[in-house]
Write an enzyme that holds these catalytic residues in place. Structure first.
Site, PDB file in Angstrom:
ATOM      1  N   SER A 158     -15.327  35.990 -17.051  1.00  0.00           N
ATOM      2  CA  SER A 158     -15.956  35.007 -17.921  1.00  0.00           C
ATOM      3  C   SER A 158     -14.904  34.489 -18.888  1.00  0.00           C
ATOM      4  O   SER A 158     -13.916  35.177 -19.183  1.00  0.00           O
ATOM      5  CB  SER A 158     -17.104  35.653 -18.712  1.00  0.00           C
ATOM      6  OG  SER A 158     -17.537  34.826 -19.775  1.00  0.00           O
ATOM      7  N   TYR A 171     -19.544  42.620 -23.993  1.00  0.00           N
ATOM      8  CA  TYR A 171     -19.376  41.618 -22.933  1.00  0.00           C
ATOM      9  C   TYR A 171     -17.929  41.140 -22.881  1.00  0.00           C
ATOM     10  O   TYR A 171     -17.319  41.076 -21.817  1.00  0.00           O
ATOM     11  CB  TYR A 171     -20.315  40.440 -23.197  1.00  0.00           C
ATOM     12  CG  TYR A 171     -20.430  39.478 -22.035  1.00  0.00           C
ATOM     13  CD1 TYR A 171     -21.180  39.815 -20.912  1.00  0.00           C
ATOM     14  CD2 TYR A 171     -19.807  38.233 -22.061  1.00  0.00           C
ATOM     15  CE1 TYR A 171     -21.297  38.938 -19.841  1.00  0.00           C
ATOM     16  CE2 TYR A 171     -19.910  37.358 -20.999  1.00  0.00           C
ATOM     17  CZ  TYR A 171     -20.664  37.713 -19.889  1.00  0.00           C
ATOM     18  OH  TYR A 171     -20.763  36.847 -18.828  1.00  0.00           O
ATOM     19  N   LYS A 175     -15.324  41.743 -19.663  1.00  0.00           N
ATOM     20  CA  LYS A 175     -14.776  40.611 -18.913  1.00  0.00           C
ATOM     21  C   LYS A 175     -13.257  40.510 -19.058  1.00  0.00           C
ATOM     22  O   LYS A 175     -12.565  40.088 -18.121  1.00  0.00           O
ATOM     23  CB  LYS A 175     -15.458  39.318 -19.354  1.00  0.00           C
ATOM     24  CG  LYS A 175     -16.959  39.281 -19.038  1.00  0.00           C
ATOM     25  CD  LYS A 175     -17.246  39.514 -17.557  1.00  0.00           C
ATOM     26  CE  LYS A 175     -18.720  39.346 -17.230  1.00  0.00           C
ATOM     27  NZ  LYS A 175     -18.992  39.506 -15.774  1.00  0.00           N
TER      28      LYS A 175
END
Length: 285
Positions: A158, A171, A175
């Protein structure tokens, strides 16, 4: 001859995504489902792995409607190393040999709380799926592809991996790890016939917001941004497969992600100060 083949592939692209024998994790929805369907459109046979058996079955049913490829539903929790090892055995049985493409896509969303207020349960959950799921996929399937001397790995990361936006630490960390793993793997596999691509989108119009552990205010903001700037998962999947065929390591499919990429690298201090200001105006809930 090996050198000539590599030179020819550099010009024409290696069509790994056409008639592929592919394994896609998280294939029951979102980008994973779009990868599975696009591969089927290109004549592929796809193992649609997902933790939700009903969603995996739905993807296979959609593949059957296309009549251009073939799908197989498999239940797999990518945070379980044994389950990923079993997935590789199932792939060998279904395909009668090694896969030609592995897409480590399964992931979850976590956000809305600063470091210190997140809680270890959410850290464990996010890293277990988003990072360890990809680590297991690469560790299990890389030797298989290397031995075959051909194929490809696509890891879904991401823009969060380099954007490092506030209130998204689990997160972001997961990533960023996927990006680093992909870069390392690409270097290790150079010249082996196995290619690596890492996808780094910003907002994609999927169900990751509803299925994740995201605070209500942050979820509403994310959904609004996805509506305004997000790409469809079908668009992202097709672009990524094309990029993989052309041998690209990074796929950054949106302009906002590209701008963030360059801003952070050329003006790191300014970028961090701007991110800090953003963090102070983000929803608090």
């Amino acid at each position: 001859m090996f050198g000539i083949d590599m030179l020819l592939n550099a010009f024409r692209g290696d069509r790994r995504c056409t008639d592929a024998k592919a394994v896609v994790t998280g294939a029951g929805s979102g980008i994973g489902r779009s990868f599975a369907l696009e591969l089927a459109r290109r004549g592929g046979e796809v193992i649609c792995a997902d933790i939700d058996s009903d969603r995996a079955d739905e993807t296979v049913a959609l593949i059957e409607e296309l009549r251009t490829g073939k799908g197989h539903a498999v239940v797999c929790d990518v945070s379980d190393r044994t389950a990923v090892e079993q997935l590789a055995k199932q792939a060998a049985s279904v395909f009668g040999g090694p896969p030609t493409l592995v897409i480590n896509n399964a992931g979850v969303g976590v956000g809305g709380k600063p470091v210190g207020a997140i809680g270890f349960e959410d850290w464990d959950w996010a890293l277990g799926i988003n990072l360890w799921g990809v680590v297991y996929g690469c560790e299990v399937f890389t030797p298989i592809l290397r031995e075959a001397g051909r194929g490809g790995i696509i890891n879904v990361a991401s823009a969060a991996g380099f954007a490092a936006a506030p209130s998204m630490a689990p997160y972001n960390v997961s990533k960023a790890g996927v990006m680093s793993l992909s870069e390392t793997l690409a270097a290790e596999l150079a010249g082996t016939g196995v290619a690596v691509t890492v996808l780094c989108p910003t907002f994609v119009k999927t169900n990751v917001f509803q299925d994740g552990r995201i605070t209500p205010g942050s979820m509403n903001l994310s959904q609004q941004l996805a509506r305004w700037t997000g790409l469809s998962p079908e668009n992202v999947a097709a672009r990524t497969l094309d990029a993989h065929d052309s041998g690209r390591l990074y796929v950054v499919p949106q302009i906002d992600a590209t701008v963030i990429w360059h801003l952070k690298r050329h003006f790191p201090g300014l970028y961090v100060r701007g991110a800090g200001l953003l963090g102070r105006v983000l929803p608090k809930d």
